[in-house]
Design a protein around this motif. Structure first.
Motif, PDB file in Angstrom:
ATOM      1  N   GLY A   1      -8.189   6.474  -0.430  1.00 36.86           N
ATOM      2  CA  GLY A   1      -9.241   5.378   0.030  1.00 36.86           C
ATOM      3  C   GLY A   1      -9.980   6.021   1.398  1.00 36.86           C
TER       4      GLY A   1
ATOM      5  N   SER B   1      -8.951  -3.989   4.022  1.00 35.46           N
ATOM      6  CA  SER B   1      -7.454  -3.684   3.282  1.00 35.46           C
ATOM      7  C   SER B   1      -6.526  -4.494   3.830  1.00 35.46           C
ATOM      8  CB  SER B   1      -7.127  -2.205   3.208  1.00 35.46           C
ATOM      9  OG  SER B   1      -8.054  -1.293   2.665  1.00 35.46           O
TER      10      SER B   1
ATOM     11  N   TYR C   1     -12.906   0.060   6.254  1.00 34.63           N
ATOM     12  CA  TYR C   1     -11.802   0.188   5.075  1.00 34.63           C
ATOM     13  C   TYR C   1     -10.646  -0.452   5.465  1.00 34.63           C
ATOM     14  CZ  TYR C   1      -8.840   2.303   1.601  1.00 34.63           C
ATOM     15  OH  TYR C   1      -7.892   2.544   0.951  1.00 34.63           O
TER      16      TYR C   1
ATOM     17  N   LEU D   1      -3.591   4.845   0.482  1.00 36.08           N
ATOM     18  CA  LEU D   1      -4.602   4.852   1.643  1.00 36.08           C
ATOM     19  C   LEU D   1      -5.252   6.189   1.875  1.00 36.08           C
ATOM     20  CD1 LEU D   1      -2.436   2.735   3.859  1.00 36.08           C
ATOM     21  CD2 LEU D   1      -4.848   2.038   2.852  1.00 36.08           C
TER      22      LEU D   1
ATOM     23  N   PHE E   1       0.779  -1.130  -0.101  1.00 35.03           N
ATOM     24  CA  PHE E   1      -0.020  -0.008  -0.139  1.00 35.03           C
ATOM     25  C   PHE E   1       0.815   1.268  -0.169  1.00 35.03           C
ATOM     26  CE2 PHE E   1      -2.830  -2.982   2.144  1.00 35.03           C
ATOM     27  CZ  PHE E   1      -3.936  -2.891   1.392  1.00 35.03           C
TER      28      PHE E   1
END
Length: 327
Positions: free
Chosen positions: A43, A178, A174, A40, A35
């Motif tokens: 998101g 992830s 979220y 991130l 990531f």
């Protein structure tokens, strides 16, 4: 509660920040190197932007603003998240017999705490009565089959006391979806954490205190736990030396004057902690503590006294603090 797991080897620490709902957000986490911080960040912001798009009365084109402008006696189909937050808000309204009321929009505007902006004088009695007549959570009907709600006519929803907590939960979901198992999420003072850091310590946080209070500092380990605080010191205005806070009692139409300065609630879901903290603030110490005990909720009340402040903790709150001290 299960013991927090250590971040996997190779995880890197990220500290991400942004702006939402008129305040700042921060996420600290340990994430896999696959990531990027930019991915991130994007998101997380997208999760919060969706909450704003659905539930911010400050946004003209938000779903809640469209509901508030809808014609009377019409059913409005709501996005799933908006419906979920409204459904829970009505549940708390029923439990508290209206001490918590999601249809408080007119009163919030009247006292200068809504999207119409601040006021410099207190509203008069006829204006308060008119706003009270439009604060009617019992008139709102829900249809779970198609996620619709009945607009009875000129009812203005205001979910600000729940939506921010829901936003915290959405960011947490979220992150977990992830594959991130160690994080601390904060949005404007509301928090939710999971897991621990490489030194095997959980995410310790200091509970919010009044700026002028000398109440003992409380810390909590956030592993699968969220914290929300409602306080009259956050938003208020003064007229002739008298303070009027944003903690408006929807049963009377006036800001509360019973001395409760803040209520902090710990719960696995920040949305629920957020709503409960607001409800207990409005209810006051005696009724609010009874409600906390009834729900076995972990709640801390800070009350203004003549010579300072007093602190009152529910049995579940005391038990949680003792559990943290034993770890």
């Amino acid at each position: 509660m299960s013991q927090p797991s250590m971040p996997d080897a190779g995880m890197r620490y990220l500290d991400l920040r942004g702006f939402t709902m008129g305040t700042h957000w921060q996420v600290q986490c340990y994430a896999d190197t696959k990531f990027s911080s930019e991915e991130l960040q994007t998101g997380i912001q997208a999760q919060l932007d969706q909450v704003v798009a659905q539930m911010s009365p400050w946004e003209f084109d938000s779903d809640i603003s469209k509901f508030n402008r809808a014609s009377g006696n019409t059913w409005q189909v709501l996005p799933e998240d908006f419906f979920k937050v409204l459904q829970h808000s009505l549940f708390v309204a029923e439990q508290t017999q209206g001490a918590y009321d999601p249809s408080i929009g007119h009163l919030a505007n009247l006292w200068g705490f809504g999207p119409l902006g601040k006021v410099s004088t207190t509203p008069d009695a006829p204006a308060i009565k008119h706003a009270l007549d439009l604060t009617q959570w019992r008139q709102i009907r829900l249809n779970a089959d198609n996620h619709s709600a009945l607009q009875p006519g000129n009812i203005h929803l205001d979910l600000c006391s729940t939506a921010k907590g829901f936003g915290v939960d959405q960011v947490a979901r979220y992150l977990q979806d992830s594959g991130i198992k160690s994080y601390l999420v904060e949005v404007g003072g509301e928090l939710r954490g999971l897991g621990c850091k490489p030194d095997a310590q959980p995410w310790w946080v200091e509970l919010e205190n009044l700026p002028e209070s000398s109440s003992p500092v409380c810390v909590a380990a956030l592993h699968g736990i969220a914290i929300a605080t409602s306080g009259d010191y956050r938003r208020y205005f003064e007229v002739a030396g008298h303070r009027y806070s944003h903690s408006i009692d929807p049963r009377t139409g006036y800001p509360v004057q019973h001395g409760v300065a803040s209520v902090t609630v710990l719960h696995p879901e920040c949305m629920i902690a957020d709503a409960l903290a607001t409800a207990m603030t409005i209810m006051g110490l005696e009724a609010g503590m009874r409600y906390a005990k009834q729900l076995h909720a972990a709640a801390r009340f800070i009350v203004r006294e003549k010579n300072g402040y007093s602190q009152h903790m529910s049995p579940a709150f005391l038990a949680m603090m003792e559990e943290d001290l034993d770890e």
